[in-house]
Design an enzyme around this catalytic site. Sequence first.
Site, PDB file in Angstrom:
ATOM      1  N   HIS A  25     -10.948   0.687  -1.628  1.00 60.55           N
ATOM      2  CA  HIS A  25     -11.089   2.123  -1.877  1.00 60.55           C
ATOM      3  C   HIS A  25     -12.565   2.437  -2.118  1.00 60.55           C
ATOM      4  O   HIS A  25     -13.286   1.642  -2.728  1.00 60.55           O
ATOM      5  CB  HIS A  25     -10.243   2.539  -3.092  1.00 60.55           C
ATOM      6  CG  HIS A  25     -10.134   4.023  -3.212  1.00 60.55           C
ATOM      7  ND1 HIS A  25     -11.162   4.784  -3.726  1.00 60.55           N
ATOM      8  CD2 HIS A  25      -9.170   4.894  -2.844  1.00 60.55           C
ATOM      9  CE1 HIS A  25     -10.802   6.061  -3.677  1.00 60.55           C
ATOM     10  NE2 HIS A  25      -9.601   6.153  -3.140  1.00 60.55           N
ATOM     11  N   GLU A  81     -10.123   7.383   4.782  1.00 71.87           N
ATOM     12  CA  GLU A  81     -10.470   8.367   3.759  1.00 71.87           C
ATOM     13  C   GLU A  81     -11.984   8.597   3.750  1.00 71.87           C
ATOM     14  O   GLU A  81     -12.725   7.845   3.099  1.00 71.87           O
ATOM     15  CB  GLU A  81     -10.059   7.862   2.376  1.00 71.87           C
ATOM     16  CG  GLU A  81      -8.604   7.552   2.214  1.00 71.87           C
ATOM     17  CD  GLU A  81      -8.191   7.509   0.746  1.00 71.87           C
ATOM     18  OE1 GLU A  81      -7.369   8.333   0.350  1.00 71.87           O
ATOM     19  OE2 GLU A  81      -8.734   6.680   0.000  1.00 71.87           O
TER      20      GLU A  81
END
Length: 236
Positions: free
Chosen positions: A86, A155
């Site tokens: 992430h 993302e």
Amino acid sequence: MKNKLLVLNMKMYMEPNDIKEFMAKTDKVDDNIIICPETIYIPYFINKYKNIGIQNIYFESRGAYTGCNSVLHAKKLGVNYAIVGHSECREYFNITDQIVNKQIKSIVDNNMIPIMCIGESLDDKVSSNSKKVIKKQIIDGLKGIKCDRIIIAYEPVYAIGTGNTLSKFDIIDSVNYIKEILNDIGINALLLYGGSVNSTNLSDLLTISALDGFMVGKSSCSSVEVLKMMKLLSSN
Ligand code: PGA
């Protein structure tokens, strides 16, 4: 058609009372929902929901690693998914593509499903380096990985927590590029989009057929939002 996936990345937003309330209000969630609570809350979730993910893991299975979470122990507890790479972990904990690669190996070895996050920063975008960055993250992160169950969450960093999702055109362009790279290296993955997804913009994003689902941060902490999104997915 199978419902698209929804990964709830609850980050570190919720207090114990928020967790209690969330669980009370989401008595039953559909099988396409993967809940990734803050690690300390996982034991609460594990007996109630089917699909639980851990937000970050250490690549060693056990040992003297103070403060780390083992994939092996997560698996034994009943966790089936693990988020890796992430952008917040890349930024705050110096997680490199090489570490992501070790994490993925460990997740796959333990028969869990990795959810690998990738995405360019605003600087990368402004300097027209988006595709180069995405390609490197995929190639280095998946080096030597052989697995038939992997989820990739695209993302873009500048879409996370900002309220700005990308245009559909930009999402499709990146997703097609990601698919090309995955095809080249022989990896078959499910592809998600993440970055400020919520119940308001989800209907529109659901029209992107190339996507297999979505990763949701802030809005995943609201039971009202989650129930609305679940409904949209099931009626899609
Ligand atoms: P956001 O976060 O939905 O709050 O933008 C998404 C993510 O970081 O996974």
